[in-house]
Design a protein around this motif. Sequence first.
Motif, PDB file in Angstrom:
ATOM      1  N   ALA A 246       0.831  -1.288   0.044  1.00 58.55           N
ATOM      2  CA  ALA A 246       0.043   0.060  -0.174  1.00 58.55           C
ATOM      3  C   ALA A 246       0.770   1.362   0.003  1.00 58.55           C
ATOM      4  N   GLU A 247       2.127   1.216   0.669  1.00 54.02           N
ATOM      5  CA  GLU A 247       3.017   2.513   0.885  1.00 54.02           C
ATOM      6  C   GLU A 247       3.516   2.681  -0.635  1.00 54.02           C
ATOM      7  N   ARG A 248       3.720   1.688  -1.360  1.00 47.42           N
ATOM      8  CA  ARG A 248       4.564   1.734  -2.666  1.00 47.42           C
ATOM      9  C   ARG A 248       3.407   2.258  -3.522  1.00 47.42           C
ATOM     10  N   LEU A 249       2.219   1.713  -3.605  1.00 44.21           N
ATOM     11  CA  LEU A 249       1.231   2.188  -4.331  1.00 44.21           C
ATOM     12  C   LEU A 249       0.937   3.637  -4.042  1.00 44.21           C
ATOM     13  N   ALA A 250       1.077   4.417  -3.028  1.00 47.56           N
ATOM     14  CA  ALA A 250       0.605   5.612  -2.831  1.00 47.56           C
ATOM     15  C   ALA A 250       1.829   6.448  -3.041  1.00 47.56           C
ATOM     16  N   LEU A 251       3.071   6.082  -3.611  1.00 43.44           N
ATOM     17  CA  LEU A 251       4.135   7.040  -3.695  1.00 43.44           C
ATOM     18  C   LEU A 251       3.912   7.900  -4.797  1.00 43.44           C
ATOM     19  N   PRO A 252       3.426   7.256  -6.116  1.00 43.48           N
ATOM     20  CA  PRO A 252       3.308   8.271  -7.298  1.00 43.48           C
ATOM     21  C   PRO A 252       2.598   9.265  -6.689  1.00 43.48           C
ATOM     22  N   GLN A 253       1.271   9.254  -5.919  1.00 40.91           N
ATOM     23  CA  GLN A 253       0.422  10.418  -5.796  1.00 40.91           C
ATOM     24  C   GLN A 253       1.334  11.231  -4.759  1.00 40.91           C
ATOM     25  N   LEU A 254       1.943  10.785  -3.781  1.00 41.93           N
ATOM     26  CA  LEU A 254       2.563  11.697  -2.739  1.00 41.93           C
ATOM     27  C   LEU A 254       3.434  12.586  -3.318  1.00 41.93           C
ATOM     28  N   VAL A 271       4.568   5.572 -12.756  1.00 42.50           N
ATOM     29  CA  VAL A 271       4.088   4.106 -12.225  1.00 42.50           C
ATOM     30  C   VAL A 271       4.920   3.932 -11.193  1.00 42.50           C
ATOM     31  N   VAL A 272       4.697   2.982 -10.189  1.00 43.94           N
ATOM     32  CA  VAL A 272       5.516   2.903  -8.964  1.00 43.94           C
ATOM     33  C   VAL A 272       6.934   2.731  -9.151  1.00 43.94           C
ATOM     34  N   GLU A 273       7.320   1.833  -9.969  1.00 43.39           N
ATOM     35  CA  GLU A 273       8.932   1.919 -10.242  1.00 43.39           C
ATOM     36  C   GLU A 273       9.609   3.067 -10.544  1.00 43.39           C
ATOM     37  N   ASP A 274       8.951   3.652 -11.168  1.00 44.35           N
ATOM     38  CA  ASP A 274       9.585   5.226 -11.762  1.00 44.35           C
ATOM     39  C   ASP A 274       9.638   5.990 -10.642  1.00 44.35           C
ATOM     40  N   ALA A 275       8.534   6.267  -9.776  1.00 41.43           N
ATOM     41  CA  ALA A 275       8.410   6.969  -8.722  1.00 41.43           C
ATOM     42  C   ALA A 275       9.735   6.470  -7.656  1.00 41.43           C
ATOM     43  N   GLU A 276      10.047   5.254  -7.505  1.00 35.85           N
ATOM     44  CA  GLU A 276      10.769   4.970  -6.502  1.00 35.85           C
ATOM     45  C   GLU A 276      12.375   5.148  -6.910  1.00 35.85           C
ATOM     46  N   LEU A 277      12.530   5.103  -8.367  1.00 38.83           N
ATOM     47  CA  LEU A 277      13.754   5.830  -8.651  1.00 38.83           C
ATOM     48  C   LEU A 277      14.024   7.108  -8.143  1.00 38.83           C
ATOM     49  N   ILE A 278      12.882   8.037  -8.385  1.00 41.86           N
ATOM     50  CA  ILE A 278      13.084   9.133  -8.145  1.00 41.86           C
ATOM     51  C   ILE A 278      13.463   9.585  -6.626  1.00 41.86           C
ATOM     52  N   VAL A 279      12.641   8.834  -5.677  1.00 44.01           N
ATOM     53  CA  VAL A 279      12.978   8.885  -4.420  1.00 44.01           C
ATOM     54  C   VAL A 279      14.740   8.487  -4.040  1.00 44.01           C
ATOM     55  N   GLU A 280      14.858   7.418  -4.991  1.00 42.66           N
ATOM     56  CA  GLU A 280      16.249   6.808  -4.534  1.00 42.66           C
ATOM     57  C   GLU A 280      17.231   7.826  -5.095  1.00 42.66           C
ATOM     58  N   ALA A 281      17.069   8.742  -5.927  1.00 44.09           N
ATOM     59  CA  ALA A 281      17.996   9.699  -6.620  1.00 44.09           C
ATOM     60  C   ALA A 281      18.079  10.796  -5.645  1.00 44.09           C
ATOM     61  N   GLY A 282      17.103  11.176  -4.702  1.00 39.74           N
ATOM     62  CA  GLY A 282      16.849  11.973  -3.866  1.00 39.74           C
ATOM     63  C   GLY A 282      16.419  13.272  -3.967  1.00 39.74           C
ATOM     64  N   LEU A 283      15.210  13.448  -3.186  1.00 36.36           N
ATOM     65  CA  LEU A 283      14.299  14.662  -3.233  1.00 36.36           C
ATOM     66  C   LEU A 283      14.690  15.883  -3.132  1.00 36.36           C
ATOM     67  N   PRO A 284      14.062  17.125  -3.532  1.00 32.98           N
ATOM     68  CA  PRO A 284      14.384  18.332  -3.278  1.00 32.98           C
ATOM     69  C   PRO A 284      14.233  18.600  -1.808  1.00 32.98           C
ATOM     70  N   ASP A 285      14.822  19.679  -1.465  1.00 36.29           N
ATOM     71  CA  ASP A 285      14.953  19.859   0.070  1.00 36.29           C
ATOM     72  C   ASP A 285      13.384  20.156   0.557  1.00 36.29           C
ATOM     73  N   GLY A 286      12.952  19.651   1.508  1.00 36.33           N
ATOM     74  CA  GLY A 286      11.793  19.736   2.203  1.00 36.33           C
ATOM     75  C   GLY A 286      10.619  18.823   1.676  1.00 36.33           C
TER      76      GLY A 286
END
Length: 351
Positions: A246-254, A271-286
Amino acid sequence: MTTSGPHLSVLDLVPVRSDQSTGDAVAATLALARTADALGYRRFWIAEHHNMPAVAATNPAVLIGLIASVTDRIRVGSGGVMLPNHAPLVVAEQFALLEATFPDRIDLGIGRAPGTDPVTSWALRHGAGGVTDEAVSRFPEYVDNVLAMMEPAGVGLALRGREHILKATPAATSVPQIWLLGSSDYSAQLAAAKGRPYVFAHHFSGSGTKEALELYRSTFQPSAALAEPRTFLTVNASVAPTTEEAERLALPQLLQMAALRTGRPLAAQRVVEDAELIVEAGLPDGHQELIDAMRSRWVIGDPSSARAALESLAATYDVDEVMVNPVAGAFAGGDPRSAAAREQTLTLLAG
Protein backbone atom coordinates in the motif's frame (compact mmCIF):
# COMPACT_ATOMS: atom_id res chain seq x y z
CA MET A 1 -20.15 -4.42 1.49
CA THR A 2 -19.68 -4.94 5.20
CA THR A 3 -22.54 -3.55 7.30
CA SER A 4 -20.26 -2.36 10.11
CA GLY A 5 -18.64 1.04 10.10
CA PRO A 6 -19.51 4.13 8.04
CA HIS A 7 -21.08 4.04 4.59
CA LEU A 8 -18.44 4.33 1.87
CA SER A 9 -18.39 6.47 -1.26
CA VAL A 10 -15.80 7.32 -3.93
CA LEU A 11 -14.16 10.52 -5.13
CA ASP A 12 -12.36 10.28 -8.49
CA LEU A 13 -10.09 12.83 -10.18
CA VAL A 14 -9.62 10.56 -13.24
CA PRO A 15 -5.82 10.42 -12.84
CA VAL A 16 -3.73 9.96 -15.98
CA ARG A 17 -0.65 7.79 -15.59
CA SER A 18 2.49 7.92 -17.71
CA ASP A 19 1.40 4.66 -19.39
CA GLN A 20 -2.08 6.01 -20.30
CA SER A 21 -3.79 8.18 -22.86
CA THR A 22 -6.78 10.29 -21.81
CA GLY A 23 -9.07 7.62 -23.28
CA ASP A 24 -7.30 4.96 -21.23
CA ALA A 25 -7.78 7.00 -18.04
CA VAL A 26 -11.50 7.43 -18.72
CA ALA A 27 -11.85 3.69 -19.40
CA ALA A 28 -10.14 3.00 -16.07
CA THR A 29 -12.55 5.35 -14.28
CA LEU A 30 -15.56 3.59 -15.82
CA ALA A 31 -14.18 0.25 -14.61
CA LEU A 32 -13.62 1.74 -11.15
CA ALA A 33 -17.21 3.02 -11.08
CA ARG A 34 -18.59 -0.37 -12.03
CA THR A 35 -16.57 -1.92 -9.21
CA ALA A 36 -17.89 0.63 -6.70
CA ASP A 37 -21.44 0.02 -7.90
CA ALA A 38 -21.12 -3.75 -7.54
CA LEU A 39 -19.57 -3.44 -4.06
CA GLY A 40 -22.41 -1.30 -2.69
CA TYR A 41 -20.66 2.07 -2.40
CA ARG A 42 -23.16 4.88 -1.83
CA ARG A 43 -21.99 7.49 -4.35
CA PHE A 44 -19.29 8.16 -6.96
CA TRP A 45 -18.23 11.78 -7.41
CA ILE A 46 -16.05 13.39 -10.09
CA ALA A 47 -13.85 16.40 -9.37
CA GLU A 48 -13.25 19.35 -11.71
CA HIS A 49 -9.69 20.29 -12.63
CA HIS A 50 -8.29 21.92 -15.76
CA ASN A 51 -5.02 22.09 -17.70
CA MET A 52 -3.27 19.50 -15.52
CA PRO A 53 -1.17 16.76 -17.16
CA ALA A 54 -2.18 14.10 -14.64
CA VAL A 55 -5.92 14.78 -14.28
CA ALA A 56 -8.60 14.12 -16.92
CA ALA A 57 -11.60 15.30 -14.85
CA THR A 58 -12.10 18.44 -16.92
CA ASN A 59 -15.87 18.12 -17.42
CA PRO A 60 -17.84 16.55 -14.55
CA ALA A 61 -21.19 16.59 -16.35
CA VAL A 62 -19.89 14.60 -19.31
CA LEU A 63 -18.16 12.08 -17.07
CA ILE A 64 -21.22 11.75 -14.82
CA GLY A 65 -23.33 10.85 -17.84
CA LEU A 66 -20.81 8.22 -18.92
CA ILE A 67 -20.56 6.74 -15.43
CA ALA A 68 -24.29 6.71 -14.73
CA SER A 69 -24.88 4.92 -18.03
CA VAL A 70 -22.59 2.00 -17.09
CA THR A 71 -23.76 1.61 -13.46
CA ASP A 72 -27.08 0.54 -11.99
CA ARG A 73 -27.73 1.94 -8.52
CA ILE A 74 -24.86 4.10 -7.22
CA ARG A 75 -25.44 7.86 -6.96
CA VAL A 76 -23.19 9.78 -9.37
CA GLY A 77 -22.22 13.40 -8.94
CA SER A 78 -19.74 16.24 -8.94
CA GLY A 79 -17.20 16.83 -6.25
CA GLY A 80 -17.55 19.42 -7.45
CA VAL A 81 -18.53 21.76 -10.24
CA MET A 82 -16.49 24.95 -9.73
CA LEU A 83 -19.31 27.42 -10.28
CA PRO A 84 -17.25 30.58 -10.96
CA ASN A 85 -15.96 28.83 -14.11
CA HIS A 86 -19.43 28.49 -15.62
CA ALA A 87 -22.65 30.31 -16.39
CA PRO A 88 -25.22 29.15 -13.80
CA LEU A 89 -27.77 28.33 -16.51
CA VAL A 90 -25.33 25.94 -18.21
CA VAL A 91 -24.75 24.06 -14.96
CA ALA A 92 -28.48 23.95 -14.24
CA GLU A 93 -29.21 22.63 -17.74
CA GLN A 94 -26.53 19.95 -17.54
CA PHE A 95 -27.62 18.59 -14.19
CA ALA A 96 -31.34 18.89 -14.82
CA LEU A 97 -30.83 16.75 -17.92
CA LEU A 98 -28.74 14.24 -16.00
CA GLU A 99 -31.38 14.05 -13.27
CA ALA A 100 -34.13 13.55 -15.87
CA THR A 101 -32.17 10.69 -17.45
CA PHE A 102 -31.05 9.06 -14.19
CA PRO A 103 -33.71 10.12 -11.63
CA ASP A 104 -32.77 10.03 -7.94
CA ARG A 105 -29.17 9.10 -8.78
CA ILE A 106 -27.56 12.50 -9.43
CA ASP A 107 -25.69 14.72 -6.95
CA LEU A 108 -24.63 18.27 -7.76
CA GLY A 109 -21.72 19.32 -5.56
CA ILE A 110 -20.83 22.99 -6.03
CA GLY A 111 -17.53 24.66 -5.18
CA ARG A 112 -16.22 28.24 -5.25
CA ALA A 113 -12.55 27.64 -6.12
CA PRO A 114 -11.41 27.79 -9.77
CA GLY A 115 -9.75 24.35 -9.80
CA THR A 116 -7.03 25.60 -12.13
CA ASP A 117 -4.45 28.30 -12.81
CA PRO A 118 -5.48 31.94 -13.45
CA VAL A 119 -4.85 31.79 -17.22
CA THR A 120 -6.99 28.69 -17.70
CA SER A 121 -9.68 30.17 -15.45
CA TRP A 122 -9.79 33.24 -17.71
CA ALA A 123 -10.05 31.04 -20.80
CA LEU A 124 -12.85 28.91 -19.32
CA ARG A 125 -15.32 31.71 -18.81
CA HIS A 126 -13.80 35.10 -18.40
CA GLY A 127 -12.22 35.33 -21.84
CA ALA A 128 -15.79 35.75 -23.02
CA GLY A 129 -16.23 38.94 -21.02
CA GLY A 130 -16.59 37.87 -17.39
CA VAL A 131 -14.37 38.93 -14.51
CA THR A 132 -12.90 36.35 -12.13
CA ASP A 133 -13.30 38.37 -8.94
CA GLU A 134 -16.89 39.24 -9.82
CA ALA A 135 -17.80 35.59 -10.41
CA VAL A 136 -16.35 34.59 -7.04
CA SER A 137 -18.00 37.46 -5.17
CA ARG A 138 -21.39 36.58 -6.70
CA PHE A 139 -21.07 32.90 -5.78
CA PRO A 140 -24.05 32.87 -3.34
CA GLU A 141 -26.24 34.48 -6.02
CA TYR A 142 -25.08 31.97 -8.63
CA VAL A 143 -25.89 29.09 -6.28
CA ASP A 144 -29.43 30.44 -5.82
CA ASN A 145 -29.79 30.80 -9.59
CA VAL A 146 -28.77 27.20 -10.24
CA LEU A 147 -31.15 25.89 -7.60
CA ALA A 148 -34.10 27.96 -8.82
CA MET A 149 -33.63 27.17 -12.50
CA MET A 150 -33.65 23.42 -11.86
CA GLU A 151 -36.99 23.52 -10.04
CA PRO A 152 -39.94 22.28 -12.15
CA ALA A 153 -41.54 25.75 -12.06
CA GLY A 154 -38.35 27.51 -13.10
CA VAL A 155 -37.54 31.06 -12.07
CA GLY A 156 -38.86 34.46 -13.17
CA LEU A 157 -36.33 36.72 -14.89
CA ALA A 158 -37.18 40.43 -15.11
CA LEU A 159 -35.87 41.90 -18.34
CA ARG A 160 -36.88 45.18 -20.02
CA GLY A 161 -40.00 45.52 -17.94
CA ARG A 162 -41.27 42.00 -18.55
CA GLU A 163 -40.92 38.77 -16.56
CA HIS A 164 -39.67 35.74 -18.43
CA ILE A 165 -39.81 32.21 -17.02
CA LEU A 166 -36.45 30.47 -17.26
CA LYS A 167 -36.29 26.68 -16.85
CA ALA A 168 -33.25 24.43 -17.03
CA THR A 169 -35.35 21.70 -18.67
CA PRO A 170 -38.94 21.73 -19.97
CA ALA A 171 -40.64 19.12 -17.79
CA ALA A 172 -38.62 18.32 -14.68
CA THR A 173 -40.15 15.90 -12.17
CA SER A 174 -37.24 15.85 -9.71
CA VAL A 175 -34.04 17.76 -8.97
CA PRO A 176 -30.52 16.56 -8.13
CA GLN A 177 -29.35 16.50 -4.54
CA ILE A 178 -27.32 19.71 -4.12
CA TRP A 179 -24.25 19.90 -1.88
CA LEU A 180 -21.96 22.84 -1.11
CA LEU A 181 -18.26 22.03 -0.97
CA GLY A 182 -15.29 23.91 0.39
CA SER A 183 -11.89 23.97 2.08
CA SER A 184 -12.53 27.02 4.28
CA ASP A 185 -15.17 28.42 6.62
CA TYR A 186 -16.86 30.35 3.79
CA SER A 187 -18.80 27.45 2.26
CA ALA A 188 -19.57 26.02 5.71
CA GLN A 189 -21.34 29.26 6.64
CA LEU A 190 -23.11 29.50 3.28
CA ALA A 191 -24.35 25.90 3.41
CA ALA A 192 -25.59 26.41 6.96
CA ALA A 193 -27.40 29.63 6.05
CA LYS A 194 -29.08 28.03 3.02
CA GLY A 195 -29.93 24.76 4.81
CA ARG A 196 -27.95 22.59 2.39
CA PRO A 197 -25.66 19.56 2.81
CA TYR A 198 -21.98 20.46 3.13
CA VAL A 199 -18.65 18.68 2.61
CA PHE A 200 -15.25 19.95 3.73
CA ALA A 201 -12.28 18.94 1.52
CA HIS A 202 -10.47 16.99 4.23
CA HIS A 203 -8.63 14.89 1.61
CA PHE A 204 -7.00 18.02 0.19
CA SER A 205 -6.68 20.37 3.13
CA GLY A 206 -6.00 18.00 6.02
CA SER A 207 -6.52 20.79 8.55
CA GLY A 208 -9.45 22.87 9.66
CA THR A 209 -11.95 20.03 9.21
CA LYS A 210 -13.20 19.95 12.77
CA GLU A 211 -13.64 23.72 12.94
CA ALA A 212 -15.49 23.89 9.60
CA LEU A 213 -17.88 21.09 10.51
CA GLU A 214 -18.56 22.59 13.95
CA LEU A 215 -19.31 25.95 12.33
CA TYR A 216 -21.66 24.32 9.83
CA ARG A 217 -23.54 22.32 12.45
CA SER A 218 -23.79 25.12 15.01
CA THR A 219 -25.14 27.71 12.56
CA PHE A 220 -27.32 25.44 10.41
CA GLN A 221 -30.74 26.83 9.47
CA PRO A 222 -33.34 24.18 8.52
CA SER A 223 -34.81 24.54 5.05
CA ALA A 224 -37.42 22.86 2.86
CA ALA A 225 -34.60 20.83 1.36
CA LEU A 226 -32.98 19.69 4.63
CA ALA A 227 -34.23 19.57 8.21
CA GLU A 228 -30.88 19.08 9.95
CA PRO A 229 -27.15 19.25 9.09
CA ARG A 230 -25.80 16.60 6.72
CA THR A 231 -22.15 16.05 5.90
CA PHE A 232 -19.49 13.40 5.36
CA LEU A 233 -15.70 13.08 5.31
CA THR A 234 -13.32 12.80 2.34
CA VAL A 235 -9.98 10.99 2.62
CA ASN A 236 -7.17 9.74 0.38
CA ALA A 237 -6.61 5.99 0.63
CA SER A 238 -4.29 3.28 -0.66
CA VAL A 239 -5.12 -0.23 0.54
CA ALA A 240 -3.37 -3.47 -0.39
CA PRO A 241 -2.93 -6.95 1.10
CA THR A 242 0.15 -5.65 2.96
CA THR A 243 1.03 -2.22 4.31
CA GLU A 244 4.33 -2.34 2.41
CA GLU A 245 2.50 -2.72 -0.91
CA ALA A 246 0.00 0.00 0.00
CA GLU A 247 2.89 2.38 0.78
CA ARG A 248 4.53 1.64 -2.58
CA LEU A 249 1.27 2.21 -4.43
CA ALA A 250 0.71 5.55 -2.67
CA LEU A 251 4.14 6.93 -3.62
CA PRO A 252 3.32 8.23 -7.15
CA GLN A 253 0.44 10.37 -5.85
CA LEU A 254 2.49 11.60 -2.89
CA LEU A 255 5.16 12.82 -5.31
CA GLN A 256 2.49 14.51 -7.43
CA MET A 257 1.04 16.34 -4.46
CA ALA A 258 4.49 17.41 -3.24
CA ALA A 259 5.23 18.90 -6.67
CA LEU A 260 1.86 20.65 -6.75
CA ARG A 261 2.28 22.20 -3.32
CA THR A 262 5.82 23.42 -4.01
CA GLY A 263 5.08 24.92 -7.42
CA ARG A 264 7.17 22.45 -9.39
CA PRO A 265 6.25 21.33 -12.92
CA LEU A 266 3.64 18.57 -13.03
CA ALA A 267 3.73 15.49 -15.23
CA ALA A 268 1.60 12.43 -15.82
CA GLN A 269 1.44 10.24 -12.74
CA ARG A 270 4.46 7.94 -12.71
CA VAL A 271 4.27 4.18 -12.33
CA VAL A 272 5.50 2.90 -8.97
CA GLU A 273 8.91 1.79 -10.18
CA ASP A 274 9.68 5.20 -11.70
CA ALA A 275 8.50 6.96 -8.55
CA GLU A 276 10.82 4.80 -6.46
CA LEU A 277 13.77 5.71 -8.72
CA ILE A 278 13.07 9.39 -8.11
CA VAL A 279 13.12 8.88 -4.35
CA GLU A 280 16.34 6.85 -4.58
CA ALA A 281 17.99 9.66 -6.56
CA GLY A 282 17.13 12.14 -3.82
CA LEU A 283 14.20 14.49 -3.32
CA PRO A 284 14.44 18.30 -3.28
CA ASP A 285 14.86 19.96 0.10
CA GLY A 286 11.69 19.87 2.16
CA HIS A 287 9.86 17.38 -0.05
CA GLN A 288 10.34 14.37 2.22
CA GLU A 289 8.95 16.27 5.20
CA LEU A 290 5.95 17.35 3.12
CA ILE A 291 5.38 13.78 1.92
CA ASP A 292 5.60 12.44 5.48
CA ALA A 293 3.05 15.01 6.67
CA MET A 294 0.62 14.07 3.90
CA ARG A 295 1.14 10.34 4.46
CA SER A 296 0.18 10.75 8.11
CA ARG A 297 -3.23 12.13 7.08
CA TRP A 298 -3.94 9.52 4.41
CA VAL A 299 -5.28 6.02 4.99
CA ILE A 300 -2.48 3.71 3.83
CA GLY A 301 -2.29 0.11 4.93
CA ASP A 302 -3.64 -3.42 4.90
CA PRO A 303 -7.43 -4.00 4.95
CA SER A 304 -7.76 -4.37 8.72
CA SER A 305 -5.76 -1.27 9.64
CA ALA A 306 -7.34 0.79 6.84
CA ARG A 307 -10.90 -0.03 7.88
CA ALA A 308 -10.02 0.74 11.49
CA ALA A 309 -8.58 4.10 10.40
CA LEU A 310 -11.76 4.97 8.48
CA GLU A 311 -13.93 4.05 11.47
CA SER A 312 -11.74 6.21 13.71
CA LEU A 313 -12.00 9.18 11.34
CA ALA A 314 -15.78 8.78 11.11
CA ALA A 315 -16.04 8.74 14.90
CA THR A 316 -13.69 11.71 15.31
CA TYR A 317 -15.72 13.90 12.94
CA ASP A 318 -19.11 12.39 13.82
CA VAL A 319 -20.06 11.31 10.29
CA ASP A 320 -21.77 8.16 9.02
CA GLU A 321 -20.22 8.31 5.54
CA VAL A 322 -16.62 8.49 4.30
CA MET A 323 -15.79 9.34 0.68
CA VAL A 324 -12.57 7.62 -0.37
CA ASN A 325 -10.26 9.03 -3.03
CA PRO A 326 -8.41 5.85 -4.10
CA VAL A 327 -4.91 7.17 -4.76
CA ALA A 328 -3.11 3.86 -5.34
CA GLY A 329 -0.95 4.01 -8.45
CA ALA A 330 0.11 1.24 -10.80
CA PHE A 331 3.08 -1.02 -11.33
CA ALA A 332 4.80 -1.05 -14.70
CA GLY A 333 3.35 -3.35 -17.34
CA GLY A 334 -0.29 -3.17 -16.23
CA ASP A 335 -3.32 -2.73 -18.44
CA PRO A 336 -3.47 0.99 -19.32
CA ARG A 337 -7.29 0.86 -19.53
CA SER A 338 -7.68 -0.26 -15.94
CA ALA A 339 -6.67 0.87 -12.47
CA ALA A 340 -6.21 -2.46 -10.72
CA ALA A 341 -4.75 -1.04 -7.51
CA ARG A 342 -7.50 1.58 -7.19
CA GLU A 343 -10.13 -1.13 -7.64
CA GLN A 344 -8.24 -3.23 -5.09
CA THR A 345 -8.47 -0.38 -2.58
CA LEU A 346 -12.25 -0.26 -2.94
CA THR A 347 -12.62 -4.04 -2.78
CA LEU A 348 -10.50 -4.46 0.32
CA LEU A 349 -12.21 -1.59 2.15
CA ALA A 350 -15.64 -3.03 1.35
CA GLY A 351 -14.68 -6.22 3.19
